[in-house]
Write a protein that holds these residues in place. Sequence first.
Motif, PDB file in Angstrom:
ATOM      1  N   GLY A 132       0.896  -0.985   0.066  1.00  0.00           N
ATOM      2  CA  GLY A 132       0.003  -0.015   0.060  1.00  0.00           C
ATOM      3  C   GLY A 132       1.092   1.251  -0.104  1.00  0.00           C
ATOM      4  O   GLY A 132       2.092   1.177  -0.310  1.00  0.00           O
ATOM      5  N   TYR A 133       0.328   2.367   0.368  1.00  0.00           N
ATOM      6  CA  TYR A 133       0.973   3.574   0.491  1.00  0.00           C
ATOM      7  C   TYR A 133       0.862   4.370   1.862  1.00  0.00           C
ATOM      8  O   TYR A 133      -0.384   4.348   2.458  1.00  0.00           O
ATOM      9  CB  TYR A 133       0.661   4.369  -0.854  1.00  0.00           C
ATOM     10  N   ALA A 134       1.630   5.107   2.152  1.00  0.00           N
ATOM     11  CA  ALA A 134       1.691   6.045   3.128  1.00  0.00           C
ATOM     12  C   ALA A 134       1.473   7.557   2.788  1.00  0.00           C
ATOM     13  O   ALA A 134       2.364   7.853   1.698  1.00  0.00           O
ATOM     14  CB  ALA A 134       2.760   5.913   4.276  1.00  0.00           C
ATOM     15  N   VAL A 135       0.421   8.122   3.009  1.00  0.00           N
ATOM     16  CA  VAL A 135       0.137   9.449   2.279  1.00  0.00           C
ATOM     17  C   VAL A 135       0.146  10.280   3.561  1.00  0.00           C
ATOM     18  O   VAL A 135      -0.490  10.253   4.552  1.00  0.00           O
ATOM     19  CB  VAL A 135      -1.180   9.305   1.734  1.00  0.00           C
ATOM     20  N   SER A 136       0.663  11.468   3.249  1.00  0.00           N
ATOM     21  CA  SER A 136       1.076  12.454   4.015  1.00  0.00           C
ATOM     22  C   SER A 136       0.943  13.912   3.643  1.00  0.00           C
ATOM     23  O   SER A 136       1.225  14.322   2.310  1.00  0.00           O
ATOM     24  CB  SER A 136       2.602  12.723   4.883  1.00  0.00           C
ATOM     25  N   LEU A 137      -0.070  14.650   4.116  1.00  0.00           N
ATOM     26  CA  LEU A 137      -0.653  16.006   3.499  1.00  0.00           C
ATOM     27  C   LEU A 137      -0.132  16.935   4.298  1.00  0.00           C
ATOM     28  O   LEU A 137      -0.575  16.998   5.465  1.00  0.00           O
ATOM     29  CB  LEU A 137      -2.144  15.893   3.269  1.00  0.00           C
ATOM     30  N   ASN A 138       0.490  18.034   4.100  1.00  0.00           N
ATOM     31  CA  ASN A 138       1.198  19.146   4.782  1.00  0.00           C
ATOM     32  C   ASN A 138       0.501  20.539   3.969  1.00  0.00           C
ATOM     33  O   ASN A 138       0.751  20.693   2.885  1.00  0.00           O
ATOM     34  CB  ASN A 138       2.406  19.064   4.806  1.00  0.00           C
ATOM     35  N   VAL A 141      -0.408  24.041   8.268  1.00  0.00           N
ATOM     36  CA  VAL A 141      -0.858  23.999   9.586  1.00  0.00           C
ATOM     37  C   VAL A 141      -0.789  22.671  10.128  1.00  0.00           C
ATOM     38  O   VAL A 141      -1.704  22.248  11.009  1.00  0.00           O
ATOM     39  CB  VAL A 141      -2.260  24.624   9.544  1.00  0.00           C
ATOM     40  N   GLY A 142       0.026  21.801  10.128  1.00  0.00           N
ATOM     41  CA  GLY A 142       0.369  20.744  10.543  1.00  0.00           C
ATOM     42  C   GLY A 142       0.043  19.544   9.331  1.00  0.00           C
ATOM     43  O   GLY A 142       0.142  19.609   8.117  1.00  0.00           O
ATOM     44  N   SER A 143       0.184  18.228   9.639  1.00  0.00           N
ATOM     45  CA  SER A 143      -0.112  17.220   8.743  1.00  0.00           C
ATOM     46  C   SER A 143      -0.796  16.074   9.112  1.00  0.00           C
ATOM     47  O   SER A 143      -0.979  15.921  10.297  1.00  0.00           O
ATOM     48  CB  SER A 143       1.392  16.647   8.259  1.00  0.00           C
ATOM     49  N   PHE A 144      -1.186  15.101   8.268  1.00  0.00           N
ATOM     50  CA  PHE A 144      -1.725  13.745   8.706  1.00  0.00           C
ATOM     51  C   PHE A 144      -1.552  12.745   7.847  1.00  0.00           C
ATOM     52  O   PHE A 144      -0.960  13.019   6.666  1.00  0.00           O
ATOM     53  CB  PHE A 144      -3.347  14.016   8.753  1.00  0.00           C
ATOM     54  N   ARG A 167       2.805  14.073   0.128  1.00  0.00           N
ATOM     55  CA  ARG A 167       3.956  13.296   0.162  1.00  0.00           C
ATOM     56  C   ARG A 167       3.510  12.001   0.483  1.00  0.00           C
ATOM     57  O   ARG A 167       2.579  11.488   1.205  1.00  0.00           O
ATOM     58  CB  ARG A 167       5.159  13.534   1.235  1.00  0.00           C
ATOM     59  N   VAL A 168       3.904  11.028  -0.652  1.00  0.00           N
ATOM     60  CA  VAL A 168       3.517   9.517  -0.612  1.00  0.00           C
ATOM     61  C   VAL A 168       4.780   8.541  -0.688  1.00  0.00           C
ATOM     62  O   VAL A 168       5.606   8.809  -1.437  1.00  0.00           O
ATOM     63  CB  VAL A 168       2.646   9.356  -2.019  1.00  0.00           C
ATOM     64  N   ALA A 169       4.614   7.495   0.073  1.00  0.00           N
ATOM     65  CA  ALA A 169       5.809   6.641   0.280  1.00  0.00           C
ATOM     66  C   ALA A 169       5.017   5.233  -0.205  1.00  0.00           C
ATOM     67  O   ALA A 169       3.862   4.924   0.624  1.00  0.00           O
ATOM     68  CB  ALA A 169       6.422   6.564   1.255  1.00  0.00           C
ATOM     69  N   ALA A 170       5.881   4.322  -1.030  1.00  0.00           N
ATOM     70  CA  ALA A 170       5.134   3.254  -1.021  1.00  0.00           C
ATOM     71  C   ALA A 170       5.704   2.122  -0.075  1.00  0.00           C
ATOM     72  O   ALA A 170       6.858   2.285   0.617  1.00  0.00           O
ATOM     73  CB  ALA A 170       5.646   2.383  -2.476  1.00  0.00           C
TER      74      ALA A 170
END
Length: 611
Positions: A132-138, A141-144, A167-170
Amino acid sequence: MNGGEEGWRPERSFRLTWGLAQDSPATPSAVAHRLYDGSGIPVGPPITVSDEIDAPLDIVVPPVPGIYEIEVWFLDADGNAGPRATAMLRFDNVAPPAPHLEAPAHWLLGTEPAILRIDVSALPHPPSGIRGYAVSLNHGVGSFEAEASGEDTVSLGTLPEGTNVVRVAAISGAGLRSEAATATFRVDATRPELSLQGVPSGWSNEPVQVTAHARDALSGMAPSGPTGPFTAIGVDGGAPTLAWGDQVGAWVTGSGVHEVELSGRDAAGNVAGAEAQPPQAPAIVRIDEDPPKVAFVPAQDSSEPERLEATVTDALSGPSPSRGSIALRPAGTNARYQELPTEVVAGRLIARWDSDAFPHGKYEFIASGFDIAGNLGTGTARDRGARMVLVNPVKAQASLESGFAVRGRGWQAAKRVRLGRGVRFGGRLRRLGGGPVAGQEITVTETFGTGAEPRQRATTVRTGADGAFSLRLAPGPSREVVATYAGSRALTRTTGESANLTTLAATRLRASAATARVGGRPIAFSGRVAAVGAKRAVRGLPVELQFRYPGAGWRAFRTVEADARGRFRYAYRFSDDDSRGVRFQFRAYVKGREGWPYEPSASRPVQVTGR
């Protein structure tokens, strides 16, 4: 055997637990195991463990990622092997490559979901594959973080306005993450700002060119064709004038009140203006291209025949509250109109014509009025159509007789007096061919001769019930006296005949003795010239001393000069024996000079007898 750990692991070591089946008849005395690679080839010899055979088995696979098989069995006390059990050991310590991300190149609306496309199809996968993928949105005002399911597209929902970095990591099957790949989402949730230039603050008397400008701080207004930004102007609900980009111009024409509506769309698709909700209020453009109507009032006011009045009417912008004039010229000529002082009051032009200052004759008038938009309208006729022409004099004519009072004979134009005597001056004001005019101011102006102080004096008197006026003129130098009537709103101005008042200088002379001894002490002659109203002119004034004896005329024997106070003195010695027994008369004679405001005069004679 209770098998190995299921799934992929990034570490080489595995721990296995095992046990006998419930129906096993034997009692184990040792346990043995052997490891095979993915091709079934043994990795090393079997390994037998006789101590603590119930303890978990720690297995270390070779450093080469892959799927290994472990085979485990037990041995009884006689060395016989029991049933064999197997388990799969999956080892993968290879991180996957960074995925390829695709985000929309265009700006997103604030209500538009952000869709991210993730593509790893063209990349080498680790042995464990990609889980899958790890998705980080910045977004500042912070990230999730959120786990993706491995699908090619991920919806990030609606994002905050501005630039958002994803930002996306496989993630491999063994749980290792690749380096992060980044993608950018640009969100514009704000409508463009619209402004209109060229709208006059009030009324215009000609077509108006307006220009609409659109400004957008995020997605911008750069033209990109029919689907991109535009700016538009609509006039009075008609088809709008549209241009790609941030600016458009249009003409507003025709008399009336026009509504100008603006609209625009930015690169993200936000719409402002007439198409937005709520819509932007329209701008108002007022145009009045028609001149006002100007006409003189139907008739003159008989009590104020010099009062000129015209009306200015305008259906759109209305009459100007400050601009307008009334002018005149001799009737039937091409002479330039002469403008009169004009007052503008509530749609009316009011001027007063000083008709006394103009020659008699016919005059034609023109009224020039403006509306608020600046249009000029003129009128040369009265409200009922007749041309505005007046015959001067427009007022009743007045006559003024004046002069010095002569008892029983009225008024005379000249009078001769000695200094020190007052004179009554007066006259009568009448309407020409009519009766007396009462209660009017008459200005009596006295203009004194050169050298007098002051040179001029004006006195105002008022006529009585019979139109007569009079005043007493104060003593002083010779003068010209004129009575003037300035006129009224119904009567013309007039001036009486010029009257001349001649004043004789006042000179006094005295002798120090009435008799004079021949060859004895001199006789002192002294005197004074009065200088009422001419104090500066008396200094240095020549005074001629004269004498005469019985049977002879006056002869001058000495000329002296008066001082600043008008005084003079001279000592005369009798030396001629022929003077004995002769009674002489002496006098002082003042002929005057340039700048002396009196007529020549002589003093009263004094007598001196020689002995």
